[in-house]
Write a protein that holds these residues in place. Sequence first.
Motif, PDB file in Angstrom:
ATOM      1  N   SER A  20     -24.670 -23.041  21.602  1.00  0.00           N
ATOM      2  CA  SER A  20     -23.530 -22.272  21.118  1.00  0.00           C
ATOM      3  C   SER A  20     -22.774 -21.615  22.256  1.00  0.00           C
ATOM      4  O   SER A  20     -23.359 -21.063  23.173  1.00  0.00           O
ATOM      5  CB  SER A  20     -24.020 -21.203  20.136  1.00  0.00           C
ATOM      6  N   GLY A  22     -20.664 -18.520  23.505  1.00  0.00           N
ATOM      7  CA  GLY A  22     -20.806 -17.135  23.102  1.00  0.00           C
ATOM      8  C   GLY A  22     -19.640 -16.583  22.315  1.00  0.00           C
ATOM      9  O   GLY A  22     -19.830 -15.804  21.396  1.00  0.00           O
ATOM     10  N   LYS A  23     -18.421 -16.976  22.672  1.00  0.00           N
ATOM     11  CA  LYS A  23     -17.257 -16.367  22.041  1.00  0.00           C
ATOM     12  C   LYS A  23     -16.405 -17.394  21.307  1.00  0.00           C
ATOM     13  O   LYS A  23     -15.200 -17.236  21.185  1.00  0.00           O
ATOM     14  CB  LYS A  23     -16.414 -15.640  23.089  1.00  0.00           C
ATOM     15  N   LYS A 113     -24.360 -19.070   7.550  1.00  0.00           N
ATOM     16  CA  LYS A 113     -25.249 -17.962   7.226  1.00  0.00           C
ATOM     17  C   LYS A 113     -26.726 -18.289   7.428  1.00  0.00           C
ATOM     18  O   LYS A 113     -27.563 -17.382   7.430  1.00  0.00           O
ATOM     19  CB  LYS A 113     -25.002 -17.500   5.784  1.00  0.00           C
ATOM     20  N   GLN A 115     -27.841 -19.615  10.210  1.00  0.00           N
ATOM     21  CA  GLN A 115     -28.114 -19.617  11.643  1.00  0.00           C
ATOM     22  C   GLN A 115     -29.062 -18.480  12.012  1.00  0.00           C
ATOM     23  O   GLN A 115     -29.140 -17.466  11.317  1.00  0.00           O
ATOM     24  CB  GLN A 115     -26.809 -19.509  12.430  1.00  0.00           C
ATOM     25  N   SER A 116     -29.751 -18.652  13.122  1.00  0.00           N
ATOM     26  CA  SER A 116     -30.719 -17.632  13.544  1.00  0.00           C
ATOM     27  C   SER A 116     -30.049 -16.356  14.025  1.00  0.00           C
ATOM     28  O   SER A 116     -30.648 -15.276  13.977  1.00  0.00           O
ATOM     29  CB  SER A 116     -31.619 -18.199  14.651  1.00  0.00           C
ATOM     30  N   SER A 117     -28.807 -16.457  14.518  1.00  0.00           N
ATOM     31  CA  SER A 117     -28.033 -15.284  14.920  1.00  0.00           C
ATOM     32  C   SER A 117     -26.930 -15.046  13.901  1.00  0.00           C
ATOM     33  O   SER A 117     -26.421 -15.992  13.289  1.00  0.00           O
ATOM     34  CB  SER A 117     -27.416 -15.501  16.312  1.00  0.00           C
ATOM     35  N   PRO A 118     -26.509 -13.785  13.707  1.00  0.00           N
ATOM     36  CA  PRO A 118     -25.488 -13.495  12.693  1.00  0.00           C
ATOM     37  C   PRO A 118     -24.170 -14.222  12.971  1.00  0.00           C
ATOM     38  O   PRO A 118     -23.713 -14.300  14.108  1.00  0.00           O
ATOM     39  CB  PRO A 118     -25.313 -11.974  12.808  1.00  0.00           C
ATOM     40  N   VAL A 119     -23.571 -14.749  11.926  1.00  0.00           N
ATOM     41  CA  VAL A 119     -22.264 -15.402  11.988  1.00  0.00           C
ATOM     42  C   VAL A 119     -21.388 -14.761  10.915  1.00  0.00           C
ATOM     43  O   VAL A 119     -21.735 -14.775   9.739  1.00  0.00           O
ATOM     44  CB  VAL A 119     -22.368 -16.923  11.740  1.00  0.00           C
ATOM     45  N   SER A 120     -20.249 -14.208  11.316  1.00  0.00           N
ATOM     46  CA  SER A 120     -19.349 -13.589  10.346  1.00  0.00           C
ATOM     47  C   SER A 120     -18.399 -14.644   9.784  1.00  0.00           C
ATOM     48  O   SER A 120     -17.960 -15.558  10.478  1.00  0.00           O
ATOM     49  CB  SER A 120     -18.562 -12.447  10.983  1.00  0.00           C
ATOM     50  N   ASP A 191     -16.084 -15.259  12.663  1.00  0.00           N
ATOM     51  CA  ASP A 191     -16.480 -16.437  13.438  1.00  0.00           C
ATOM     52  C   ASP A 191     -16.009 -17.736  12.797  1.00  0.00           C
ATOM     53  O   ASP A 191     -15.590 -18.663  13.496  1.00  0.00           O
ATOM     54  CB  ASP A 191     -18.006 -16.462  13.594  1.00  0.00           C
TER      55      ASP A 191
END
Length: 410
Positions: A20, A22-23, A113, A115-120, A191
């Motif tokens: 991924s 980062g931004k 939703k 994913q292991s890290s939050p995704v807005s 995101d």
Amino acid sequence: MKTLKYTWIICLLLVTLPMSAGKRKAVYVIIDGVEKHFLQDVHPKTIFDIAQRGNFGRAYCGGEIGTPNQTITISAVGYTNILTGTWMNKHHVVSNSNIQTNYHYWNIFRIAKEQSSPVSTAVFSSWTDNVTKLVGVGHPDNANLKVDYVYDGYDLDSIRFPKKPEDRQIYDIDSTVCHQAAQCIKDEAPDVSWVYLWYTDDAAHLHGFGDCYRDYLLREDRQLQKIWEAVQYREKKYGEEWMVIITTDHGRDLLGYDHGGQSETERNIWLTTNVKDVNSHFQSADLSQVDINPTICRWMGFHVDPNVAWEQEGIPFIGDVDIDHLRLLRFENKVKLSWESYLPNAPVTIYASATNHFKDGGKDSWIEVGKTEAGKGYCWVDLSRLEKSKFYKFTVVAPHNHLSRWYVLR
């Protein structure tokens, strides 16, 4: 012949997904019912400004004619093709009413939703059913999916948007949706976002190809400019890297009034994106609306559950791809799987399943039935080596992408 363990499937799928960024952010916009040739004739400024920065692609909707995935060219069906990366035979949305979505075929927001890290996430929609029935926010069969920013319900608000002649209140709703999408992107930068604009389809239903349709396409494009400016603001001020995709859900018949069939103009759609580095699939005749979901997943570096990924029929139009254009032909008790290759030396493994438990929330046993190189372009599968069935699923796996199809015997 051997049964493939699911851990092996996971390992194979992971190599097709990049890490991924980062931004990175993604927003896709559906402008309803805009046929490709008409769009090119009108040449709306914002859409083609985005294309000039990136790319414009000629694509299709409606699935593959004469196959199990042939799909009606109507609105809710098209939105769900895009959301899930699958055709109508899988997601089961077959009309604009009495919608019964099969949520086992995950949409882009469900994938985000998980994913292991939050995704807005965000949905900005002129039609409430997009959120409640297609995306399936809060539905128990859809893991009680949450979308962080939801702007909808305007089509149900007759106080704020009273009915106007020729339903022009829908254009007022589209304008509100664009304004709120632009503001949310500028302030919150979700995101992954979907924006839906409606009135171009109404204008065409009322007047066909002509001045009214042209006028409202240009008006929608001017509203779209607000979203494009918000994206550019985020890129400049915060150093974010945005993927913008603008598309439509279906084309129109020869006079522009209707759609739903499999004529060339009803199947004619288009994709424009600000991303410069697209792959060979983007310029191929196989580019379609089901490619948007896997493309966003690759852009965002999402891990996609392999059970979900192998049901998708889309191909990412960014990054490396090895194979394209899967076709099936039966000869007596054998099936020939053929494809086109972009990387001839890429190893290819073919899997088959004689069950479809996935559609009910279960898992299928995938059997390895062949290995070859992509450049060979085909593989014969002896059906007598598989469980006897009138239904088979095939997946052809290469290092950078896979191709999946159903095969139904008469």
